[in-house]
Structures are given as structure tokens and as C-alpha cells.
Design a protein around this motif. Sequence first.
Motif, PDB file in Angstrom:
ATOM      1  N   VAL A  20     -25.820 -40.332  -7.604  1.00  0.00           N
ATOM      2  CA  VAL A  20     -24.797 -41.047  -8.377  1.00  0.00           C
ATOM      3  C   VAL A  20     -25.199 -41.098  -9.853  1.00  0.00           C
ATOM      4  O   VAL A  20     -24.381 -40.875 -10.740  1.00  0.00           O
ATOM      5  CB  VAL A  20     -24.572 -42.459  -7.805  1.00  0.00           C
ATOM      6  CG1 VAL A  20     -23.706 -43.288  -8.727  1.00  0.00           C
ATOM      7  CG2 VAL A  20     -23.948 -42.382  -6.430  1.00  0.00           C
ATOM      8  N   GLY A  21     -26.473 -41.363 -10.129  1.00  0.00           N
ATOM      9  CA  GLY A  21     -26.952 -41.406 -11.504  1.00  0.00           C
ATOM     10  C   GLY A  21     -26.876 -40.064 -12.197  1.00  0.00           C
ATOM     11  O   GLY A  21     -26.519 -39.980 -13.371  1.00  0.00           O
ATOM     12  N   ILE A  22     -27.195 -38.999 -11.464  1.00  0.00           N
ATOM     13  CA  ILE A  22     -27.139 -37.657 -12.042  1.00  0.00           C
ATOM     14  C   ILE A  22     -25.697 -37.249 -12.317  1.00  0.00           C
ATOM     15  O   ILE A  22     -25.424 -36.522 -13.272  1.00  0.00           O
ATOM     16  CB  ILE A  22     -27.869 -36.653 -11.120  1.00  0.00           C
ATOM     17  CG1 ILE A  22     -29.370 -36.921 -11.183  1.00  0.00           C
ATOM     18  CG2 ILE A  22     -27.558 -35.227 -11.493  1.00  0.00           C
ATOM     19  CD1 ILE A  22     -30.185 -36.146 -10.177  1.00  0.00           C
ATOM     20  N   VAL A  23     -24.754 -37.718 -11.525  1.00  0.00           N
ATOM     21  CA  VAL A  23     -23.336 -37.432 -11.779  1.00  0.00           C
ATOM     22  C   VAL A  23     -22.837 -38.259 -12.965  1.00  0.00           C
ATOM     23  O   VAL A  23     -22.086 -37.773 -13.813  1.00  0.00           O
ATOM     24  CB  VAL A  23     -22.492 -37.714 -10.515  1.00  0.00           C
ATOM     25  CG1 VAL A  23     -21.020 -37.717 -10.831  1.00  0.00           C
ATOM     26  CG2 VAL A  23     -22.812 -36.691  -9.441  1.00  0.00           C
ATOM     27  N   ALA A  24     -23.259 -39.516 -13.056  1.00  0.00           N
ATOM     28  CA  ALA A  24     -22.779 -40.411 -14.111  1.00  0.00           C
ATOM     29  C   ALA A  24     -23.388 -40.079 -15.470  1.00  0.00           C
ATOM     30  O   ALA A  24     -22.747 -40.290 -16.498  1.00  0.00           O
ATOM     31  CB  ALA A  24     -23.077 -41.857 -13.737  1.00  0.00           C
ATOM     32  N   PHE A  25     -24.613 -39.550 -15.489  1.00  0.00           N
ATOM     33  CA  PHE A  25     -25.307 -39.305 -16.758  1.00  0.00           C
ATOM     34  C   PHE A  25     -24.578 -38.315 -17.671  1.00  0.00           C
ATOM     35  O   PHE A  25     -24.355 -38.619 -18.845  1.00  0.00           O
ATOM     36  CB  PHE A  25     -26.743 -38.857 -16.485  1.00  0.00           C
ATOM     37  CG  PHE A  25     -27.575 -38.743 -17.725  1.00  0.00           C
ATOM     38  CD1 PHE A  25     -28.038 -39.879 -18.364  1.00  0.00           C
ATOM     39  CD2 PHE A  25     -27.898 -37.505 -18.253  1.00  0.00           C
ATOM     40  CE1 PHE A  25     -28.798 -39.784 -19.512  1.00  0.00           C
ATOM     41  CE2 PHE A  25     -28.659 -37.398 -19.390  1.00  0.00           C
ATOM     42  CZ  PHE A  25     -29.113 -38.540 -20.032  1.00  0.00           C
ATOM     43  N   PRO A  26     -24.169 -37.121 -17.202  1.00  0.00           N
ATOM     44  CA  PRO A  26     -23.468 -36.205 -18.110  1.00  0.00           C
ATOM     45  C   PRO A  26     -22.102 -36.740 -18.548  1.00  0.00           C
ATOM     46  O   PRO A  26     -21.679 -36.496 -19.677  1.00  0.00           O
ATOM     47  CB  PRO A  26     -23.303 -34.908 -17.314  1.00  0.00           C
ATOM     48  CG  PRO A  26     -23.981 -35.093 -16.041  1.00  0.00           C
ATOM     49  CD  PRO A  26     -24.440 -36.493 -15.919  1.00  0.00           C
ATOM     50  N   VAL A  27     -21.438 -37.473 -17.671  1.00  0.00           N
ATOM     51  CA  VAL A  27     -20.154 -38.065 -18.055  1.00  0.00           C
ATOM     52  C   VAL A  27     -20.380 -39.095 -19.158  1.00  0.00           C
ATOM     53  O   VAL A  27     -19.599 -39.200 -20.107  1.00  0.00           O
ATOM     54  CB  VAL A  27     -19.438 -38.682 -16.833  1.00  0.00           C
ATOM     55  CG1 VAL A  27     -18.141 -39.346 -17.244  1.00  0.00           C
ATOM     56  CG2 VAL A  27     -19.193 -37.629 -15.767  1.00  0.00           C
ATOM     57  N   MET A  28     -21.470 -39.853 -19.060  1.00  0.00           N
ATOM     58  CA  MET A  28     -21.809 -40.824 -20.087  1.00  0.00           C
ATOM     59  C   MET A  28     -22.112 -40.123 -21.409  1.00  0.00           C
ATOM     60  O   MET A  28     -21.711 -40.586 -22.472  1.00  0.00           O
ATOM     61  CB  MET A  28     -23.001 -41.666 -19.631  1.00  0.00           C
ATOM     62  CG  MET A  28     -23.428 -42.749 -20.601  1.00  0.00           C
ATOM     63  SD  MET A  28     -24.815 -42.356 -21.681  1.00  0.00           S
ATOM     64  CE  MET A  28     -26.022 -41.694 -20.602  1.00  0.00           C
ATOM     65  N   LEU A  29     -22.810 -38.988 -21.353  1.00  0.00           N
ATOM     66  CA  LEU A  29     -23.104 -38.242 -22.576  1.00  0.00           C
ATOM     67  C   LEU A  29     -21.830 -37.736 -23.231  1.00  0.00           C
ATOM     68  O   LEU A  29     -21.705 -37.772 -24.459  1.00  0.00           O
ATOM     69  CB  LEU A  29     -24.052 -37.078 -22.274  1.00  0.00           C
ATOM     70  CG  LEU A  29     -25.494 -37.448 -21.961  1.00  0.00           C
ATOM     71  CD1 LEU A  29     -26.288 -36.193 -21.617  1.00  0.00           C
ATOM     72  CD2 LEU A  29     -26.130 -38.182 -23.112  1.00  0.00           C
ATOM     73  N   ILE A  30     -20.881 -37.269 -22.448  1.00  0.00           N
ATOM     74  CA  ILE A  30     -19.599 -36.833 -22.995  1.00  0.00           C
ATOM     75  C   ILE A  30     -18.861 -38.027 -23.594  1.00  0.00           C
ATOM     76  O   ILE A  30     -18.190 -37.910 -24.614  1.00  0.00           O
ATOM     77  CB  ILE A  30     -18.764 -36.128 -21.914  1.00  0.00           C
ATOM     78  CG1 ILE A  30     -19.430 -34.828 -21.498  1.00  0.00           C
ATOM     79  CG2 ILE A  30     -17.343 -35.858 -22.406  1.00  0.00           C
ATOM     80  CD1 ILE A  30     -18.826 -34.172 -20.283  1.00  0.00           C
ATOM     81  N   GLY A  31     -18.991 -39.190 -22.974  1.00  0.00           N
ATOM     82  CA  GLY A  31     -18.348 -40.398 -23.466  1.00  0.00           C
ATOM     83  C   GLY A  31     -18.905 -40.896 -24.783  1.00  0.00           C
ATOM     84  O   GLY A  31     -18.313 -41.765 -25.421  1.00  0.00           O
ATOM     85  N   LEU A  32     -20.042 -40.368 -25.227  1.00  0.00           N
ATOM     86  CA  LEU A  32     -20.591 -40.750 -26.520  1.00  0.00           C
ATOM     87  C   LEU A  32     -19.875 -40.068 -27.675  1.00  0.00           C
ATOM     88  O   LEU A  32     -19.995 -40.493 -28.815  1.00  0.00           O
ATOM     89  CB  LEU A  32     -22.085 -40.419 -26.577  1.00  0.00           C
ATOM     90  CG  LEU A  32     -22.989 -41.237 -25.655  1.00  0.00           C
ATOM     91  CD1 LEU A  32     -24.422 -40.736 -25.745  1.00  0.00           C
ATOM     92  CD2 LEU A  32     -22.918 -42.711 -25.980  1.00  0.00           C
ATOM     93  N   ILE A  33     -19.117 -39.013 -27.394  1.00  0.00           N
ATOM     94  CA  ILE A  33     -18.358 -38.307 -28.418  1.00  0.00           C
ATOM     95  C   ILE A  33     -17.208 -39.210 -28.867  1.00  0.00           C
ATOM     96  O   ILE A  33     -16.533 -39.818 -28.029  1.00  0.00           O
ATOM     97  CB  ILE A  33     -17.821 -36.964 -27.862  1.00  0.00           C
ATOM     98  CG1 ILE A  33     -18.988 -36.065 -27.468  1.00  0.00           C
ATOM     99  CG2 ILE A  33     -16.913 -36.275 -28.875  1.00  0.00           C
ATOM    100  CD1 ILE A  33     -18.575 -34.807 -26.745  1.00  0.00           C
ATOM    101  N   PRO A  34     -16.969 -39.296 -30.185  1.00  0.00           N
ATOM    102  CA  PRO A  34     -15.865 -40.133 -30.657  1.00  0.00           C
ATOM    103  C   PRO A  34     -14.531 -39.741 -30.006  1.00  0.00           C
ATOM    104  O   PRO A  34     -14.249 -38.563 -29.777  1.00  0.00           O
ATOM    105  CB  PRO A  34     -15.832 -39.856 -32.165  1.00  0.00           C
ATOM    106  CG  PRO A  34     -17.240 -39.482 -32.496  1.00  0.00           C
ATOM    107  CD  PRO A  34     -17.745 -38.736 -31.287  1.00  0.00           C
TER     108      PRO A  34
END
Length: 73
Positions: A9-23
Motif C-alpha cells: 500500500v505504501g509503495i503504491v501511495a508513494f509515487p501518487v504522492m510524488l505526483i501530487g507535489l506538482i502544482p
Amino acid sequence: MLNLLSLIVGIVAFPVMLIGLIPLLGWLNWLVVPLAILGLALGALSESNTGRNLNIVVLIVGGVRLWLGGFIL
């Protein structure tokens, strides 16, 4: 076994979180926070701390990004 599920779950959420850092893509963190909470719950039930710690980091970064964006963007 629960630690492995928490890590997945963490490995799936981590890249989505990184994309979410983009304005203008901060709304993705509304998906990340519940995923990280699920992973955190699974990690808390397991014997190891690895999955729990990963999900804590994802939850904190996603939550701070939501907070800085005014919970909108």
C-alpha cells in the motif's frame, strides 16, 4: 503478512504522492491520505515497523501538501 500488505500500500501511495507535489495536482493527495491511513493501520497490526514507517512518511508529506494548498489544490 500484514507488514507486506502495508508495504505494498505504501509503495503504491508513494509515487501518487510524488505526483501530487506538482502544482495543480495537489488534489491527488485526497487519494493518498486514505491509502496511507489504510497502510498505517495494516502496519500497526503487524510485528515489523517498516510498512508503518513508510506510510507515516507518505501520510505526513501528503497531509502537509494538502494543508499548504488550502485543502483544494
